[in-house]
Design a protein around this motif. Sequence first.
Motif, PDB file in Angstrom:
ATOM      1  N   SER A  98      -3.799   0.782   6.124  1.00  0.00           N
ATOM      2  CA  SER A  98      -3.433  -0.567   5.694  1.00  0.00           C
ATOM      3  C   SER A  98      -3.567  -1.560   6.857  1.00  0.00           C
ATOM      4  O   SER A  98      -3.972  -2.715   6.663  1.00  0.00           O
ATOM      5  CB  SER A  98      -2.002  -0.536   5.143  1.00  0.00           C
ATOM      6  OG  SER A  98      -1.739  -1.687   4.401  1.00  0.00           O
TER       7      SER A  98
ATOM      8  N   LEU B 165      -4.970   7.338  -4.715  1.00  0.00           N
ATOM      9  CA  LEU B 165      -5.970   6.285  -4.438  1.00  0.00           C
ATOM     10  C   LEU B 165      -5.624   5.520  -3.162  1.00  0.00           C
ATOM     11  O   LEU B 165      -6.518   5.095  -2.419  1.00  0.00           O
ATOM     12  CB  LEU B 165      -6.049   5.278  -5.599  1.00  0.00           C
ATOM     13  CG  LEU B 165      -6.651   5.773  -6.909  1.00  0.00           C
ATOM     14  CD1 LEU B 165      -6.573   4.673  -7.956  1.00  0.00           C
ATOM     15  CD2 LEU B 165      -8.101   6.219  -6.720  1.00  0.00           C
TER      16      LEU B 165
ATOM     17  N   ASP C 136       0.839  -1.209   0.000  1.00  0.00           N
ATOM     18  CA  ASP C 136       0.000   0.000   0.000  1.00  0.00           C
ATOM     19  C   ASP C 136       0.871   1.255   0.000  1.00  0.00           C
ATOM     20  O   ASP C 136       0.565   2.248  -0.677  1.00  0.00           O
ATOM     21  CB  ASP C 136      -0.939   0.010   1.214  1.00  0.00           C
ATOM     22  CG  ASP C 136      -2.205  -0.815   0.959  1.00  0.00           C
ATOM     23  OD1 ASP C 136      -2.569  -0.997  -0.217  1.00  0.00           O
ATOM     24  OD2 ASP C 136      -2.817  -1.280   1.935  1.00  0.00           O
TER      25      ASP C 136
ATOM     26  N   ALA D 186     -16.651  -0.569  -1.077  1.00  0.00           N
ATOM     27  CA  ALA D 186     -16.424  -1.553  -0.007  1.00  0.00           C
ATOM     28  C   ALA D 186     -17.460  -2.661  -0.175  1.00  0.00           C
ATOM     29  O   ALA D 186     -18.659  -2.374  -0.250  1.00  0.00           O
ATOM     30  CB  ALA D 186     -16.552  -0.893   1.358  1.00  0.00           C
TER      31      ALA D 186
ATOM     32  N   GLU E   7      -8.317   4.937  -0.172  1.00  0.00           N
ATOM     33  CA  GLU E   7      -8.655   3.629   0.409  1.00  0.00           C
ATOM     34  C   GLU E   7      -8.271   3.578   1.886  1.00  0.00           C
ATOM     35  O   GLU E   7      -8.996   2.987   2.703  1.00  0.00           O
ATOM     36  CB  GLU E   7      -7.943   2.516  -0.353  1.00  0.00           C
ATOM     37  CG  GLU E   7      -8.479   2.324  -1.763  1.00  0.00           C
ATOM     38  CD  GLU E   7      -7.662   1.330  -2.586  1.00  0.00           C
ATOM     39  OE1 GLU E   7      -7.035   0.426  -2.007  1.00  0.00           O
ATOM     40  OE2 GLU E   7      -7.654   1.479  -3.822  1.00  0.00           O
TER      41      GLU E   7
ATOM     42  N   CYS F  85     -10.764   2.691   4.833  1.00  0.00           N
ATOM     43  CA  CYS F  85     -10.544   1.532   5.721  1.00  0.00           C
ATOM     44  C   CYS F  85     -10.570   1.966   7.190  1.00  0.00           C
ATOM     45  O   CYS F  85     -11.164   1.287   8.040  1.00  0.00           O
ATOM     46  CB  CYS F  85      -9.203   0.861   5.409  1.00  0.00           C
ATOM     47  SG  CYS F  85      -9.203  -0.078   3.870  1.00  0.00           S
TER      48      CYS F  85
ATOM     49  N   CYS G 272     -14.567   4.674  -5.158  1.00  0.00           N
ATOM     50  CA  CYS G 272     -14.081   3.702  -4.173  1.00  0.00           C
ATOM     51  C   CYS G 272     -15.260   2.855  -3.704  1.00  0.00           C
ATOM     52  O   CYS G 272     -16.384   3.359  -3.575  1.00  0.00           O
ATOM     53  CB  CYS G 272     -13.466   4.452  -2.996  1.00  0.00           C
ATOM     54  SG  CYS G 272     -12.706   3.391  -1.750  1.00  0.00           S
TER      55      CYS G 272
ATOM     56  N   GLU H 275     -13.814  -5.963   1.823  1.00  0.00           N
ATOM     57  CA  GLU H 275     -12.765  -5.540   0.880  1.00  0.00           C
ATOM     58  C   GLU H 275     -13.005  -4.092   0.467  1.00  0.00           C
ATOM     59  O   GLU H 275     -14.144  -3.717   0.158  1.00  0.00           O
ATOM     60  CB  GLU H 275     -12.818  -6.379  -0.403  1.00  0.00           C
ATOM     61  CG  GLU H 275     -12.538  -7.845  -0.221  1.00  0.00           C
ATOM     62  CD  GLU H 275     -11.045  -8.163  -0.163  1.00  0.00           C
ATOM     63  OE1 GLU H 275     -10.234  -7.271  -0.490  1.00  0.00           O
ATOM     64  OE2 GLU H 275     -10.719  -9.298   0.222  1.00  0.00           O
ATOM     65  N   VAL H 276     -11.947  -3.304   0.419  1.00  0.00           N
ATOM     66  CA  VAL H 276     -12.042  -1.900  -0.025  1.00  0.00           C
ATOM     67  C   VAL H 276     -11.105  -1.722  -1.228  1.00  0.00           C
ATOM     68  O   VAL H 276      -9.942  -2.130  -1.169  1.00  0.00           O
ATOM     69  CB  VAL H 276     -11.646  -0.938   1.119  1.00  0.00           C
ATOM     70  CG1 VAL H 276     -11.581   0.505   0.632  1.00  0.00           C
ATOM     71  CG2 VAL H 276     -12.626  -1.068   2.288  1.00  0.00           C
ATOM     72  N   PHE H 277     -11.616  -1.157  -2.317  1.00  0.00           N
ATOM     73  CA  PHE H 277     -10.793  -0.980  -3.526  1.00  0.00           C
ATOM     74  C   PHE H 277     -11.309   0.242  -4.289  1.00  0.00           C
ATOM     75  O   PHE H 277     -12.415   0.731  -4.015  1.00  0.00           O
ATOM     76  CB  PHE H 277     -10.834  -2.248  -4.398  1.00  0.00           C
ATOM     77  CG  PHE H 277     -12.217  -2.765  -4.654  1.00  0.00           C
ATOM     78  CD1 PHE H 277     -12.921  -2.356  -5.775  1.00  0.00           C
ATOM     79  CD2 PHE H 277     -12.838  -3.629  -3.744  1.00  0.00           C
ATOM     80  CE1 PHE H 277     -14.217  -2.810  -5.997  1.00  0.00           C
ATOM     81  CE2 PHE H 277     -14.134  -4.082  -3.956  1.00  0.00           C
ATOM     82  CZ  PHE H 277     -14.824  -3.667  -5.093  1.00  0.00           C
ATOM     83  N   SER H 278     -10.503   0.731  -5.237  1.00  0.00           N
ATOM     84  CA  SER H 278     -10.896   1.960  -5.927  1.00  0.00           C
ATOM     85  C   SER H 278     -10.295   2.002  -7.321  1.00  0.00           C
ATOM     86  O   SER H 278      -9.424   1.190  -7.661  1.00  0.00           O
ATOM     87  CB  SER H 278     -10.426   3.183  -5.127  1.00  0.00           C
ATOM     88  OG  SER H 278      -9.016   3.231  -5.090  1.00  0.00           O
TER      89      SER H 278
ATOM     90  N   ARG I 260      -7.198  -2.126   7.081  1.00  0.00           N
ATOM     91  CA  ARG I 260      -7.638  -2.989   5.972  1.00  0.00           C
ATOM     92  C   ARG I 260      -7.510  -4.474   6.369  1.00  0.00           C
ATOM     93  O   ARG I 260      -8.358  -5.306   6.050  1.00  0.00           O
ATOM     94  CB  ARG I 260      -6.780  -2.702   4.732  1.00  0.00           C
ATOM     95  CG  ARG I 260      -7.283  -3.416   3.477  1.00  0.00           C
ATOM     96  CD  ARG I 260      -6.213  -3.479   2.405  1.00  0.00           C
ATOM     97  NE  ARG I 260      -5.833  -2.234   1.784  1.00  0.00           N
ATOM     98  CZ  ARG I 260      -6.521  -1.609   0.821  1.00  0.00           C
ATOM     99  NH1 ARG I 260      -7.646  -2.129   0.387  1.00  0.00           N
ATOM    100  NH2 ARG I 260      -6.062  -0.493   0.303  1.00  0.00           N
TER     101      ARG I 260
END
Length: 350
Positions: free
Chosen positions: A135, A326, A42, A210, A330, A334, A208, A147-150, A138
């Motif tokens: 992180s 990004l 990250d 989740a 994230e 998180c 983003c 899960e978290v993503f973008s 996360r």
Amino acid sequence: MDTIGKNVIITLTGASHAESVGCEIRGIPAGVALDMDAIRFDIDRRSARSHSFATPRQEADEPVILSGVTGGVTDGGPIAVSFTNRAYDRSEYRPVARPSHADYCAWVKSGGREDISGGGKYSGRMTLPLVFAGSVCRQLLKARGIEVFSHVSFIGSVSDADFDPTMTEPPALDPFFPLADVTKRAEMEALLEKTRAEGDTLACGAECAALGLPVGIGEPLFGGVESTLSRYLFMIPGLRSVEFGELKTFGSEMNDQFTEGGRTMTNRSFGVNGGISNGMPLIFRCGFRPVPSIKKPQTGFDLVENKPVPLTIAGRHDTAILPRGLAAVEAAACAALLDLVMEYEKGYGE
Ligand SMILES: Cc1cc2nc3c(=O)[nH]c(=O)nc-3n(C[C@H](O)[C@H](O)[C@H](O)COP(=O)(O)O)c2cc1C
């Protein structure tokens, strides 16, 4: 205020051109085996080293863990982390406020005492310790199936496709330049290249998501998902907007009709109603201003002489805050979501 959170309490320390930046994280239980490779990954996603249109300021970004982790496992005490700043040169900055930076406000607010070099504590560098803390969060979310993503939703005039708001699995994404439609990358990079050559910078946006949040995350009234997320997100320098849901003209276009198991056929609410997660993917979009340090001649404000002065910014700067920002988006998500999830786990009304 440099501290945020009720259950996971995060404090950020340092400044762009101070000896170091760092964070302290309280509330992580004892016995969590931290995946340091995942944290470094990250950190690398945020690092200028990983992005060609980023500032040439090259920092090692090596975390030094001062407390709270023994043999790679959390001990339940505050996790304190420091990152030494090496690649900075105070001679690059005179006491001249740069247009649309925080320099002028910080100087006046502190009575002229603040070290505003490199943007001080208002610099994008402060997102490094945020990324470390996010992180860690996360990893605790992942253990709960969240899960978290973008992805980059636009850079300048070039837009990516949107996430499918009814998705049930995270899409495959390039971690360093994530796009829903990978064919847009060449166009975005060409625009970044052209803009950099012209000495200018670009606005950009992120989307983003989740997945895996149960129904019921978020507290009524002031503790809802949108307001909590926004407080964390607006720490990120350059962030100008956050939106939850698509605004349609008519209610009949906007409403999400129910289907089996309480899911909805569409997800125009982006996973939240009344500030509470509804079990559909939680999605938000955010917009970043063009980086204020442009190479074109400008008018700054001499803070000693108290007058406007011609200014040409030298130094080293990003052409757009994304994609490297990004990792910060994230991380903020998180940290906010883990705080809300831990509140939810205490039970409602307790
Ligand atoms: C990851 C990241 C990198 C950034 N890089 C730069 C940069 O190289 N040059 C710059 O002028 N601003 C950069 N910014 C944005 C400024 O820090 C920000 O616009 C400025 O501090 C003023 O804050 P505001 O835009 O939120 O009002 C960056 C922000 C982030 C999150």
